[in-house]
Design a protein around this motif. Structure first.
Motif, PDB file in Angstrom:
ATOM      1  N   PRO A 182       0.866  -1.131   0.102  1.00 30.33           N
ATOM      2  CA  PRO A 182       0.139  -0.306   0.072  1.00 30.33           C
ATOM      3  C   PRO A 182       0.905   1.260  -0.098  1.00 30.33           C
ATOM      4  O   PRO A 182       1.880   1.552   0.736  1.00 30.33           O
ATOM      5  N   VAL A 183       0.622   2.259  -0.964  1.00 32.30           N
ATOM      6  CA  VAL A 183       1.220   3.347  -0.588  1.00 32.30           C
ATOM      7  C   VAL A 183       0.271   4.486  -0.477  1.00 32.30           C
ATOM      8  O   VAL A 183      -0.808   4.616  -1.201  1.00 32.30           O
ATOM      9  N   GLU A 184       0.527   5.446   1.020  1.00 34.61           N
ATOM     10  CA  GLU A 184      -0.064   6.714   1.457  1.00 34.61           C
ATOM     11  C   GLU A 184      -0.474   7.420  -0.097  1.00 34.61           C
ATOM     12  O   GLU A 184       0.390   7.715  -0.339  1.00 34.61           O
ATOM     13  N   GLY A 185      -2.149   7.546   0.033  1.00 35.28           N
ATOM     14  CA  GLY A 185      -2.355   9.077  -0.921  1.00 35.28           C
ATOM     15  C   GLY A 185      -2.605   8.245  -2.283  1.00 35.28           C
ATOM     16  O   GLY A 185      -3.411   8.684  -2.754  1.00 35.28           O
ATOM     17  N   GLN A 186      -2.622   6.674  -2.071  1.00 34.83           N
ATOM     18  CA  GLN A 186      -2.399   6.223  -3.757  1.00 34.83           C
ATOM     19  C   GLN A 186      -3.861   5.692  -3.745  1.00 34.83           C
ATOM     20  O   GLN A 186      -4.004   4.379  -2.421  1.00 34.83           O
ATOM     21  N   HIS A 187      -5.267   5.259  -4.444  1.00 32.81           N
ATOM     22  CA  HIS A 187      -5.572   4.052  -4.658  1.00 32.81           C
ATOM     23  C   HIS A 187      -5.559   2.760  -4.651  1.00 32.81           C
ATOM     24  O   HIS A 187      -5.884   2.095  -4.438  1.00 32.81           O
ATOM     25  N   ARG A 188      -4.172   2.826  -5.509  1.00 33.41           N
ATOM     26  CA  ARG A 188      -3.993   1.626  -6.745  1.00 33.41           C
ATOM     27  C   ARG A 188      -2.766   1.115  -5.541  1.00 33.41           C
ATOM     28  O   ARG A 188      -1.681   1.974  -5.384  1.00 33.41           O
TER      29      ARG A 188
END
Length: 194
Positions: free
Chosen positions: A167-173
């Motif tokens: 998971p990447v903070e601030g991204q949907h995918r």
């Protein structure tokens, strides 16, 4: 008598020179074929782990062929013998041929000496895939992990290669990370080469 525009005739297909050919495949054609590959394999298995393994096996065959092709075209039939050389080859040359750009990052694992990671913000095989809730953490990146494993093993660098969502903070995918864990023999060989 002067012959103009004479075309050389080849008696069979094996005598023809290897051309680079067309370098690009239509994205919609690739998406359709890959979707069919996933759907076919989905009907053949009972769980997600087995589906990812089948996709990885399909990718392995592609990786083996990509290595042969690129070693012939790019390197004059020479192969990498060093660990960082083969990782750089996969990260840049192989990735560029397959996806049209080099991978977003290549990193060494901080916890283990034998682990490396290739990260991609939006991996092509995951771009057009919507995963149903019942399939949980299914990752089509297993196909790309198989390609990477095929390249590495056929170059003499046996490894366990897996695909993971991060998971990447601030991204949907989430981004996809291809985790490469080399066999002990590779590390011993690298140590002796110095």
């Amino acid at each position: 008598m002067i012959s103009v525009g004479k075309i050389k005739q080849y008696s069979n297909v094996l005598e023809r020179p290897l051309s680079k050919g067309k370098q690009e495949v239509s994205l919609s054609a690739f998406a359709f074929l890959f979707s069919e590959l996933v759907q076919y394999n989905q009907t053949q298995v009972d769980n997600i782990t087995e589906l990812e393994r089948r996709l990885e096996d399909a990718g392995y065959a592609v990786g083996a062929r990509i290595l042969e092709l690129l070693c012939h075209r790019e390197k004059g039939n020479r192969r990498e013998t060093r660990l960082l050389g083969i990782l750089s080859f996969v990260h840049s040359t192989v990735w560029k041929v397959l996806f049209g750009k080099i991978a977003d990052s290549l990193e060494k694992g901080t916890e283990h000496e034998d682990e490396y990671m290739i990260s991609e913000k939006e991996l092509l095989v995951n771009r057009f895939i919507s995963i149903p809730k019942d399939m949980g953490a299914f990752n089509c990146g297993a196909f790309v992990a198989g390609i990477v494993r095929g390249v590495l093993e056929n170059a003499g660098f046996p490894a366990v290669v897996t695909a993971h969502f991060v998971p990447v903070e601030g991204q949907h995918r989430p981004r996809t990370t291809i985790l490469i864990k080399f066999a002990e023999e590779v590390l011993r060989r690298e140590a002796t080469l110095g």
